[in-house]
Each structure stands twice: as structure tokens, then as C-alpha cells.
Write an enzyme that holds these catalytic residues in place. Structure first.
Site, PDB file in Angstrom:
ATOM      1  N   LEU A  35      33.517  36.070  69.257  1.00 31.47           N
ATOM      2  CA  LEU A  35      32.288  35.322  69.516  1.00 31.47           C
ATOM      3  C   LEU A  35      32.461  33.815  69.369  1.00 31.47           C
ATOM      4  CD1 LEU A  35      29.662  37.594  67.715  1.00 31.47           C
ATOM      5  CD2 LEU A  35      30.518  37.746  70.053  1.00 31.47           C
ATOM      6  N   HIS A  39      28.066  32.927  72.945  1.00 33.89           N
ATOM      7  CA  HIS A  39      27.466  34.185  72.470  1.00 33.89           C
ATOM      8  C   HIS A  39      26.337  33.882  71.478  1.00 33.89           C
ATOM      9  CE1 HIS A  39      31.764  35.525  73.300  1.00 33.89           C
ATOM     10  NE2 HIS A  39      31.076  36.343  74.073  1.00 33.89           N
TER      11      HIS A  39
HETATM   12  P1  AMP Z   1      31.769  38.484  76.964  1.00 32.17           P
HETATM   13  O1  AMP Z   1      31.959  38.709  75.511  1.00 32.17           O
HETATM   14  O2  AMP Z   1      32.715  37.512  77.567  1.00 32.17           O
HETATM   15  O3  AMP Z   1      31.638  39.774  77.738  1.00 32.17           O
HETATM   16  O4  AMP Z   1      30.354  37.781  77.108  1.00 32.17           O
HETATM   17  C1  AMP Z   1      29.199  38.342  76.565  1.00 32.17           C
HETATM   18  C2  AMP Z   1      28.002  37.559  77.015  1.00 32.17           C
HETATM   19  O5  AMP Z   1      28.119  36.205  76.601  1.00 32.17           O
HETATM   20  C3  AMP Z   1      27.839  37.538  78.539  1.00 32.17           C
HETATM   21  O6  AMP Z   1      26.465  37.663  78.880  1.00 32.17           O
HETATM   22  C4  AMP Z   1      28.380  36.184  78.891  1.00 32.17           C
HETATM   23  O7  AMP Z   1      27.849  35.670  80.099  1.00 32.17           O
HETATM   24  C5  AMP Z   1      27.925  35.366  77.712  1.00 32.17           C
HETATM   25  N1  AMP Z   1      28.719  34.152  77.616  1.00 32.17           N
HETATM   26  C6  AMP Z   1      30.072  34.040  77.564  1.00 32.17           C
HETATM   27  N2  AMP Z   1      30.453  32.748  77.553  1.00 32.17           N
HETATM   28  C7  AMP Z   1      29.312  32.014  77.599  1.00 32.17           C
HETATM   29  C8  AMP Z   1      29.032  30.618  77.635  1.00 32.17           C
HETATM   30  N3  AMP Z   1      29.990  29.698  77.602  1.00 32.17           N
HETATM   31  N4  AMP Z   1      27.728  30.239  77.678  1.00 32.17           N
HETATM   32  C9  AMP Z   1      26.736  31.148  77.720  1.00 32.17           C
HETATM   33  N5  AMP Z   1      26.942  32.480  77.688  1.00 32.17           N
HETATM   34  C10 AMP Z   1      28.207  32.910  77.644  1.00 32.17           C
END
Ligand code: AMP
Length: 287
Positions: A35, A39
Site C-alpha cells: 500500500l 491506496h
Molecule cells: P492495486 O493494489 O494496484 O490493484 O490498486 C488497488 C486500487 O488502488 C485500485 O483501485 C487502483 O486504481 C488504486 N490506485 C493505485 N495507485 C493509485 C494512485 N496512484 N492513485 C489513486 N489510486 C490508485
């Protein structure tokens, strides 16, 4: 904050919370862990809007292709729990692969058309994996609201399509992209970048800024193909950037467009490799 590993336990906790406090709103943030502030921003949005906040941490094998980074995907359970705690998360759902897939799944949720281009084209099967696991997680958590980052703009379009088509009783809340001070979009995968790659990766956000400025300042008609060419040329200034795609499509339909003014909103979506690391970024322009 409660840490739960089993589906039945999670279901029971949510059920108990709902019956103890009638009419509570359950907010859900699905992640693959490692995270960061991106996140955390989703968890904070959920905290503001909901009474019970559930975070899931699950590296979903179904959404990784055979040559992708499943086995080396970064993990840090201790730090994840600290981030979750700092945002006031109530429940962390941390299932094992065996818990989520006790046998090979014979049911796949497959969203068509919105998945045809961008990451859908570069990563065959990826969105089937995403839609299937998100459906499972929605069925397990039964949230009223689910928070997703616009960093994965195609993922939001796919999930929204799925929720609408299948009448899932959940509201999708898109949250804006969180970036480092220098513009790089936060991603768990940024940890893979060598110093030189990290520096050159700024070409993504600078290409998006350049494109947005060009669009806003341009008088008269502007073709998607012209803008795409300008974006590609900008990225090509980096000697190590390898473009997977740099596309301009209507958003959220993700259909091709010719004249940028012909749609209310369009996306400039990038996927670029730096060494072994593939990064994505995007911006959405609404007229
Ligand atoms: P992940 O752990 O990469 O599957 O991401 C989980 C959630 O966090 C997803 O909805 C992503 O779009 C969101 N997320 C990841 N990176 C970012 C970021 N830089 N800004 C906003 N949300 C993010």
C-alpha cells in the site's frame, strides 16, 4: 482494526455490524497490497463516506498473464497493516489463494468491448481475472460503495459496465490519481524501477501535461491521431522508454475517436516499459 483471513468470518463480521447498527453504509477498497498513498486516499474517501470500511489485500493470480510479475509482486504485510490502521480502516480482509480459489474456477466474468483496447489488448485475460475476483469480493463483502483509483481508468470503466450490466447493488466511487511531488503516479510497481528508470519515468506525466496543454490551448479542430503523434514523440525523447500503447479514446466507452470534440470526454492512456517495469498513467479531458 480486525484482520480476517476467512470468507465466513468476514461475512459474519459484516452481518453483525449491519444488524448492530441498522442502515450502516459499508465501504470497500479492493487492493493487491504494498500500500501507498494512492491506496490510502481510497481508504480515506471510504472512511469519510461510510460507517464500516473494509480493505482487501489479495494478489489475484487470475489477473496475471504467464509472463507477468505474479511471483515477484511486492508484498509487505506489516507496512500494509500500518497504512490501513492510519486511515481508520475497520476490517482488513487478507485471504489466501486457497481461500479465494479452493478449486480451479469454472466461472469467469467477462466484460466485452470496454476490454478490447489498452491493457485489455496488451494483457489478454487480465480483465477477466479482475472482473471475476471483484465479483467474488463484492459477493463476500456486500459493500454499498466500492472505491477505485482513476490510475486504472480502464479497470473503472470495466467494473462500472459489469455492475450496470449485472445489476450489482454497489456504487462505484472513482478517486483521483495520487502522484509523487515530481508527477510520477504512485504504483506498487514503482519499487522495481532502477534510479535511471525512475528518472525517465517522469516522461509519462510530462507527456500527459503537454497533451492537456496542447488540447486546452489549441484553437480549431484537433484530431486524436495528431494528439497521439505528439504524445508518442514526447515519450520518444526518453532513450529507454518503450511504448506499449499511447492511445486516445472516448471515455468511459473506450471507443476510437477521430475528432476530439466529438465526445464529451476522452482519455489519453499510456503504458510504457522502463526496463522490465511496465507503468501506466492517464488523464481524462472533459469539455
Ligand atoms: P492495486 O493494489 O494496484 O490493484 O490498486 C488497488 C486500487 O488502488 C485500485 O483501485 C487502483 O486504481 C488504486 N490506485 C493505485 N495507485 C493509485 C494512485 N496512484 N492513485 C489513486 N489510486 C490508485
Amino acid at each position: 482494526m480486525q484482520i480476517i483471513h476467512h470468507i465466513q468470518e468476514l461475512r459474519q463480521l459484516v452481518r453483525e455490524a449491519k444488524s448492530a447498527r441498522g442502515g450502516i453504509k459499508v465501504g470497500f477498497v479492493p487492493t493487491m497490497g504494498y500500500l501507498h498513498q494512492g491506496h490510502a486516499s481510497l481508504l480515506e474517501a471510504a472512511r469519510k463516506q461510510c460507517d464500516l470500511v473494509v480493505l482487501s489485500i489479495f494478489v489475484n493470480p487470475l489477473q496475471f498473464g504467464p509472463n507477468e510479475d505474479l511471483s515477484r509482486y511486492p508484498r509487505d504485510e506489516e507496512r500494509d497493516l500500518a497504512v490501513a490502521k492510519a486511515t481508520g480502516t475497520d476490517i482488513v480482509f487478507f485471504p489466501s489463494v486457497e481461500e479465494m480459489y479452493p478449486r480451479p474456477t469454472k466461472t469467469i466474468v467477462s466484460v466485452i468491448e470496454v476490454t478490447e483496447r489498452l491493457c485489455g489488448a496488451s494483457r489478454p485475460g487480465h480483465f477477466d481475472g479482475v472482473a471475476t475476483v471483484v465479483t467474488k469480493l463484492f459477493n463476500i463483502v456486500q459493500p454499498d460503495y466500492a472505491f477505485f483509483g482513476m490510475k486504472d481508468a480502464q479497470q473503472i470503466a470495466v467494473i462500472q459496465q459489469m455492475v450496470d450490466d449485472l445489476n450489482m447493488p454497489v456504487e462505484i466511487v472513482p478517486c483521483k490519481i495520487v502522484r509523487e511531488e515530481d508527477g510520477l503516479a504512485l504504483s506498487s510497481r514503482n519499487v522495481y524501477l532502477e534510479p535511471e528508470e525512475r528518472e525517465q519515468a517522469l516522461i509519462l506525466s510530462s507527456a500527459l501535461n503537454m497533451a492537456e496543454k496542447l488540447v486546452r490551448e489549441h484553437k480549431g479542430p484537433l484530431l486524436a491521431s495528431e494528439l497521439q503523434e505528439a504524445v508518442k514523440q514526447h515519450i520518444d525523447q526518453s532513450s529507454i522508454a518503450e511504448i506499449d500503447y499511447a492511445d486516445i479514446l472516448a471515455y468511459p466507452s473506450l471507443e476510437p475517436i477521430t475528432d476530439l470534440r466529438s465526445v464529451p470526454a476522452f482519455i489519453i492512456a499510456l503504458a510504457v516499459k522502463f526496463g522490465k517495469t511496465r507503468l501506466i498513467d492517464n488523464t481524462i479531458i472533459r469539455w
